[in-house]
Scaffold this active site. Structure first.
Site, PDB file in Angstrom:
ATOM      1  N   CYS A 197      -6.231  -6.852  -1.789  1.00  0.00           N
ATOM      2  CA  CYS A 197      -5.191  -7.810  -1.430  1.00  0.00           C
ATOM      3  C   CYS A 197      -5.805  -9.216  -1.278  1.00  0.00           C
ATOM      4  O   CYS A 197      -6.340  -9.739  -2.242  1.00  0.00           O
ATOM      5  CB  CYS A 197      -4.423  -7.356  -0.199  1.00  0.00           C
ATOM      6  SG  CYS A 197      -2.828  -8.214   0.007  1.00  0.00           S
ATOM      7  N   HIS A 207      -2.490  -2.252  -2.485  1.00  0.00           N
ATOM      8  CA  HIS A 207      -3.250  -1.605  -1.415  1.00  0.00           C
ATOM      9  C   HIS A 207      -3.516  -0.150  -1.793  1.00  0.00           C
ATOM     10  O   HIS A 207      -2.622   0.698  -1.643  1.00  0.00           O
ATOM     11  CB  HIS A 207      -2.455  -1.656  -0.101  1.00  0.00           C
ATOM     12  CG  HIS A 207      -2.418  -2.997   0.534  1.00  0.00           C
ATOM     13  ND1 HIS A 207      -3.362  -3.414   1.447  1.00  0.00           N
ATOM     14  CD2 HIS A 207      -1.554  -4.029   0.378  1.00  0.00           C
ATOM     15  CE1 HIS A 207      -3.080  -4.641   1.848  1.00  0.00           C
ATOM     16  NE2 HIS A 207      -1.991  -5.040   1.203  1.00  0.00           N
ATOM     17  N   GLU A 266      -5.171   1.990  -0.204  1.00  0.00           N
ATOM     18  CA  GLU A 266      -5.110   2.827   0.998  1.00  0.00           C
ATOM     19  C   GLU A 266      -3.671   3.159   1.390  1.00  0.00           C
ATOM     20  O   GLU A 266      -3.440   4.048   2.214  1.00  0.00           O
ATOM     21  CB  GLU A 266      -5.831   2.143   2.161  1.00  0.00           C
ATOM     22  CG  GLU A 266      -5.095   1.015   2.838  1.00  0.00           C
ATOM     23  CD  GLU A 266      -5.146  -0.326   2.107  1.00  0.00           C
ATOM     24  OE1 GLU A 266      -4.687  -1.324   2.692  1.00  0.00           O
ATOM     25  OE2 GLU A 266      -5.636  -0.364   0.950  1.00  0.00           O
TER      26      GLU A 266
END
Length: 214
Positions: free
Chosen positions: A88, A194, A196
């Site tokens: 990001c 992202h 994650e």
């Protein structure tokens, strides 16, 4: 394998750490994940992850405020040549400059600048937030190995990285005009999405990063 996730006061540190631990388990790779603001620990890691959430200038200032961290990252990337991943705003910081609330210098590792998203369609809101389909380019680095074109990943951002050279772009998404979703130059990689937060696709990308040998 020791993974250092840089703690400079910005980023989803806990969720990132858990995702890297999970990806290591899924690939049966012995991974030690260290969330740290210790520049020396970062310099000694096998792989480094630079997360980032918020405004470009704030993230750049926060990174610069950690004693020795920019120097340690520069040593890690440019002299040791080990794998690096920005996530990001962590990816955006790779640019020469960011144009969010002024003109702010980035790390300058991949030529380009970070500009406001202008979709040109009132139905497409800013920030660009939620799931979007990747258009994956040919990837000799195999960071997208096992990930199909059109796979969905999670985004939340109002500014996007516009590289000087398109050759570094690994993936884009459509949001009116194309938005860069991932870049790679040498041993430096970055994702605007992202991983994650991108469930199975994100875990596969992280696992690929863990086995990446640039």
């Amino acid at each position: 394998m020791r993974i250092a996730i840089v703690d400079y006061g910005s980023g989803n540190l806990r969720s990132a750490a858990k995702a890297f631990e999970r990806a290591g388990e899924d690939r049966a790779t012995a991974v030690e994940v260290l969330v740290t603001s210790d520049a020396e620990a970062v310099a000694k890691a096998d792989r480094v992850v630079l997360p980032g959430v918020g405004a470009f200038a704030d993230c750049r200032a926060g990174l610069g405020a950690v004693d020795g961290m920019v120097e340690a990252l520069t040593e890690f990337v440019h002299h040791a040549g080990r794998p690096f991943l920005g996530i990001c705003v962590g990816m955006q910081l790779l640019a020469d400059r960011g144009l969010e609330h002024g003109d702010h210098a980035g790390l300058g590792w991949i030529g380009g600048e970070v500009r406001a998203i202008e979709p040109g369609d009132p139905r497409m809101k800013v920030p660009h937030m939620g799931w979007n389909a990747l258009r994956i380019k040919e990837d000799p680095a195999d960071l997208f190995a096992g990930i199909n074109d059109g796979a969905h990943t999670y985004f939340v951002h109002s500014y996007g990285f516009v590289p000087t050279e398109r050759s570094c772009i690994l993936a884009e998404v459509d949001y009116g005009p194309a938005i860069v979703a991932a870049v790679r130059q040498g041993n430096i990689a970055g994702t605007q999405f992202h991983p994650e937060k991108s469930q199975a696709v994100g875990l596969r990308f992280i696992a690929n990063f863990l086995s990446w040998s640039p």
